[in-house]
Motif scaffolding. Structure first.
Motif, PDB file in Angstrom:
ATOM      1  N   ASN A  53       0.857  -1.176   0.000  1.00  0.00           N
ATOM      2  CA  ASN A  53       0.000   0.000   0.000  1.00  0.00           C
ATOM      3  C   ASN A  53       0.893   1.226   0.000  1.00  0.00           C
ATOM      4  O   ASN A  53       1.958   1.230   0.645  1.00  0.00           O
ATOM      5  CB  ASN A  53      -0.930   0.034   1.217  1.00  0.00           C
ATOM      6  N   ALA A  54       0.480   2.244  -0.697  1.00  0.00           N
ATOM      7  CA  ALA A  54       1.216   3.508  -0.741  1.00  0.00           C
ATOM      8  C   ALA A  54       0.264   4.624  -0.339  1.00  0.00           C
ATOM      9  O   ALA A  54      -0.889   4.665  -0.776  1.00  0.00           O
ATOM     10  CB  ALA A  54       1.751   3.755  -2.146  1.00  0.00           C
ATOM     11  N   VAL A  55       0.746   5.521   0.526  1.00  0.00           N
ATOM     12  CA  VAL A  55      -0.078   6.638   1.004  1.00  0.00           C
ATOM     13  C   VAL A  55       0.090   7.813   0.047  1.00  0.00           C
ATOM     14  O   VAL A  55       1.189   8.325  -0.149  1.00  0.00           O
ATOM     15  CB  VAL A  55       0.337   7.052   2.431  1.00  0.00           C
ATOM     16  N   LEU A  56      -1.026   8.232  -0.537  1.00  0.00           N
ATOM     17  CA  LEU A  56      -1.008   9.345  -1.482  1.00  0.00           C
ATOM     18  C   LEU A  56      -1.194  10.684  -0.776  1.00  0.00           C
ATOM     19  O   LEU A  56      -0.656  11.705  -1.210  1.00  0.00           O
ATOM     20  CB  LEU A  56      -2.107   9.159  -2.530  1.00  0.00           C
ATOM     21  N   ARG A  73       2.891   8.196   6.359  1.00  0.00           N
ATOM     22  CA  ARG A  73       2.606   9.554   5.893  1.00  0.00           C
ATOM     23  C   ARG A  73       2.609   9.587   4.374  1.00  0.00           C
ATOM     24  O   ARG A  73       3.017   8.618   3.726  1.00  0.00           O
ATOM     25  CB  ARG A  73       3.638  10.525   6.465  1.00  0.00           C
ATOM     26  N   ALA A  74       2.175  10.698   3.816  1.00  0.00           N
ATOM     27  CA  ALA A  74       2.111  10.837   2.360  1.00  0.00           C
ATOM     28  C   ALA A  74       3.472  10.522   1.747  1.00  0.00           C
ATOM     29  O   ALA A  74       4.497  11.028   2.184  1.00  0.00           O
ATOM     30  CB  ALA A  74       1.665  12.244   1.990  1.00  0.00           C
ATOM     31  N   GLY A  75       3.473   9.651   0.749  1.00  0.00           N
ATOM     32  CA  GLY A  75       4.703   9.238   0.097  1.00  0.00           C
ATOM     33  C   GLY A  75       5.270   7.942   0.622  1.00  0.00           C
ATOM     34  O   GLY A  75       6.147   7.339  -0.004  1.00  0.00           O
ATOM     35  N   ASP A  76       4.797   7.469   1.783  1.00  0.00           N
ATOM     36  CA  ASP A  76       5.291   6.215   2.357  1.00  0.00           C
ATOM     37  C   ASP A  76       4.686   5.009   1.638  1.00  0.00           C
ATOM     38  O   ASP A  76       3.533   5.043   1.179  1.00  0.00           O
ATOM     39  CB  ASP A  76       4.931   6.118   3.840  1.00  0.00           C
ATOM     40  N   ILE A  77       5.471   3.943   1.593  1.00  0.00           N
ATOM     41  CA  ILE A  77       5.015   2.672   1.019  1.00  0.00           C
ATOM     42  C   ILE A  77       5.385   1.560   1.988  1.00  0.00           C
ATOM     43  O   ILE A  77       6.448   1.607   2.614  1.00  0.00           O
ATOM     44  CB  ILE A  77       5.690   2.388  -0.341  1.00  0.00           C
ATOM     45  N   PHE A  78       4.512   0.571   2.120  1.00  0.00           N
ATOM     46  CA  PHE A  78       4.894  -0.608   2.896  1.00  0.00           C
ATOM     47  C   PHE A  78       4.611  -1.861   2.084  1.00  0.00           C
ATOM     48  O   PHE A  78       3.718  -1.890   1.232  1.00  0.00           O
ATOM     49  CB  PHE A  78       4.172  -0.662   4.258  1.00  0.00           C
ATOM     50  N   LEU A  79       5.404  -2.880   2.360  1.00  0.00           N
ATOM     51  CA  LEU A  79       5.264  -4.171   1.700  1.00  0.00           C
ATOM     52  C   LEU A  79       5.103  -5.245   2.758  1.00  0.00           C
ATOM     53  O   LEU A  79       5.903  -5.326   3.698  1.00  0.00           O
ATOM     54  CB  LEU A  79       6.513  -4.468   0.861  1.00  0.00           C
ATOM     55  N   LEU A  80       4.065  -6.069   2.629  1.00  0.00           N
ATOM     56  CA  LEU A  80       3.875  -7.227   3.499  1.00  0.00           C
ATOM     57  C   LEU A  80       4.341  -8.462   2.745  1.00  0.00           C
ATOM     58  O   LEU A  80       3.851  -8.734   1.644  1.00  0.00           O
ATOM     59  CB  LEU A  80       2.400  -7.380   3.884  1.00  0.00           C
ATOM     60  N   THR A  81       5.270  -9.193   3.327  1.00  0.00           N
ATOM     61  CA  THR A  81       5.818 -10.358   2.647  1.00  0.00           C
ATOM     62  C   THR A  81       5.223 -11.672   3.138  1.00  0.00           C
ATOM     63  O   THR A  81       5.584 -12.730   2.633  1.00  0.00           O
ATOM     64  CB  THR A  81       7.346 -10.412   2.847  1.00  0.00           C
ATOM     65  N   ILE A 147       8.221  -4.386   5.235  1.00  0.00           N
ATOM     66  CA  ILE A 147       9.272  -3.486   4.749  1.00  0.00           C
ATOM     67  C   ILE A 147       8.636  -2.123   4.534  1.00  0.00           C
ATOM     68  O   ILE A 147       7.588  -2.010   3.899  1.00  0.00           O
ATOM     69  CB  ILE A 147       9.906  -3.993   3.449  1.00  0.00           C
ATOM     70  N   HIS A 148       9.285  -1.090   5.050  1.00  0.00           N
ATOM     71  CA  HIS A 148       8.739   0.272   4.985  1.00  0.00           C
ATOM     72  C   HIS A 148       9.706   1.167   4.232  1.00  0.00           C
ATOM     73  O   HIS A 148      10.887   1.258   4.584  1.00  0.00           O
ATOM     74  CB  HIS A 148       8.530   0.792   6.413  1.00  0.00           C
ATOM     75  N   LEU A 149       9.212   1.823   3.189  1.00  0.00           N
ATOM     76  CA  LEU A 149       9.993   2.824   2.456  1.00  0.00           C
ATOM     77  C   LEU A 149       9.401   4.190   2.765  1.00  0.00           C
ATOM     78  O   LEU A 149       8.330   4.538   2.257  1.00  0.00           O
ATOM     79  CB  LEU A 149       9.956   2.559   0.954  1.00  0.00           C
ATOM     80  N   PRO A 150      10.049   4.999   3.617  1.00  0.00           N
ATOM     81  CA  PRO A 150       9.510   6.321   3.942  1.00  0.00           C
ATOM     82  C   PRO A 150       9.591   7.257   2.736  1.00  0.00           C
ATOM     83  O   PRO A 150      10.535   7.183   1.938  1.00  0.00           O
ATOM     84  CB  PRO A 150      10.432   6.809   5.073  1.00  0.00           C
ATOM     85  N   GLY A 151       8.626   8.146   2.640  1.00  0.00           N
ATOM     86  CA  GLY A 151       8.609   9.090   1.535  1.00  0.00           C
ATOM     87  C   GLY A 151       9.773  10.057   1.553  1.00  0.00           C
ATOM     88  O   GLY A 151      10.127  10.620   0.510  1.00  0.00           O
ATOM     89  N   HIS A 152      10.387  10.247   2.733  1.00  0.00           N
ATOM     90  CA  HIS A 152      11.499  11.194   2.843  1.00  0.00           C
ATOM     91  C   HIS A 152      12.850  10.525   2.630  1.00  0.00           C
ATOM     92  O   HIS A 152      13.890  11.183   2.695  1.00  0.00           O
ATOM     93  CB  HIS A 152      11.500  11.864   4.223  1.00  0.00           C
ATOM     94  N   ALA A 153      12.874   9.219   2.383  1.00  0.00           N
ATOM     95  CA  ALA A 153      14.138   8.505   2.236  1.00  0.00           C
ATOM     96  C   ALA A 153      14.876   8.956   0.986  1.00  0.00           C
ATOM     97  O   ALA A 153      14.269   9.421   0.008  1.00  0.00           O
ATOM     98  CB  ALA A 153      13.886   7.002   2.176  1.00  0.00           C
TER      99      ALA A 153
END
Length: 323
Positions: A53-56, A73-81, A147-153
């Motif tokens: 899921n990605a937060v728009l 937060r806006a721009g964040d993405i998470f992946l469930l494995t 796995i979490h990819l922050p929008g500010h990364a």
């Protein structure tokens, strides 16, 4: 007759990540957009494969059993494995409701939760990644549950641009929009994996080996020519280190020795050919680096619990013949 898979026949595929994603047939499936108004909480059923899921816009909290709550937060993405239930919410005090009834049969139409008269508190786009064959053993089992990819990364700006494009394609439902959106989502998967290993995440599998320069060189060499009769000395020379240094670093990063990994990868290539081609078992054995059909069959049964012929019948939908 089906044509052979081209993983071995394409020595230019030096990148193990690209190699394994190709072998597993990774593909994205966009499910829908979600727009939440006010305070809400939804429970989603366990996905069969890998879910993202990605937060728009806005913020919400992800809750997964066994994992600390994660603020998105806006721009964040998470992946469930893993196939586990998960919840998304904007308030901890709201009763959690099943998510399924909110989603419409028309993919372009967003699921709406909460009263539209209230402000939008979070907007998301979600989907799943599907794989062929032994993807869980090859890819997913070596990753953490979330796995979490922050929008500010660092490097996430391009990912946010892709999210904007995915949202636009789904909103307007133009010709080929689903295909375009799903291709961008597949790029997001690679971004997630790149980020995960770049931040020094703990773990032991081939994907963590890609973050260690010496181990990564050895992995690329083996993936470039898996049928070659590699020795630890040859791999160490390719990485410009001693045999002992390669052995230690490889074991620390991957969790097994270089030749153990090579054996496993050869057998995975063999499993792929058994499932997708009509090649004879002896020809497959030679193609993946085994000197005889017998040696390949013995190693293959040790890894999968099935003889090659039984595995082929089972993966092609004839389990009753898999003896």
């Amino acid at each position: 007759m089906n044509s052979p898979v081209n993983t071995i026949d394409r020595p230019e595929l030096l990148d193990p990540l690209e190699d394994i994603l190709s072998l597993t047939g990774a593909r994205a499936r966009l499910t829908a957009r979600l727009v939440g108004h006010g305070d809400w909480a939804l429970l989603f059923a366990a996905p069969p494969g890998a879910k993202f899921n990605a937060v728009l816009e806005g913020t919400c909290t992800l809750t997964v059993d066994g994992h600390p709550p994660l603020t998105l937060r806006a721009g964040d993405i998470f992946l469930l494995t893993r196939p586990v239930d998960y919840a998304l919410a904007t308030s901890p005090t709201v009763d959690v409701q099943p998510a399924a009834p909110y989603f419409r049969p028309t993919p372009a139409e967003a699921a709406v939760v909460g009263s539209p008269t209230e402000p939008v508190t979070a907007g998301l786009v979600g989907g799943s990644f599907e794989f062929d064959g032994r993807a869980r053993q090859l890819l997913l089992d070596g990753l953490p549950p979330v796995i979490h990819l922050p929008g500010h990364a660092e490097g996430a700006l391009s990912t946010q641009q892709m999210l904007t494009r995915i949202d636009r394609e789904l909103r307007h439902d133009r010709l080929g929009s689903r295909v375009v959106a799903e291709q961008f989502a597949l790029v997001m998967l690679i971004d997630l994996l790149r980020y995960h290993i770049s931040v020094g995440a703990a773990g032991r599998s081939w994907i963590y080996g890609l973050a260690e320069p010496v181990t990564a060189t050895a992995l690329r060499a083996m993936h470039a020519d898996p049928a070659r009769h590699w020795t630890v000395q040859q791999l160490a020379e390719a990485a410009h280190v001693s045999r002992s240094t390669l052995a230690v670093r490889f074991k620390q990063a991957v969790g097994q020795g270089p030749l153990e990994y090579l054996t496993r990868w050869r057998l995975e290539l063999g499993a792929d050919r058994l499932a997708k081609t009509d090649q004879g078992i002896a020809a497959i054995a030679r193609a993946v680096g085994y000197g005889s059909e017998g040696a390949f069959s013995l190693a293959f049964k040790r890894m999968t619990g099935q003889a090659p012929g039984a595995y082929r019948r089972h993966t092609r939908g004839h389990p009753d013949d898999a003896t």
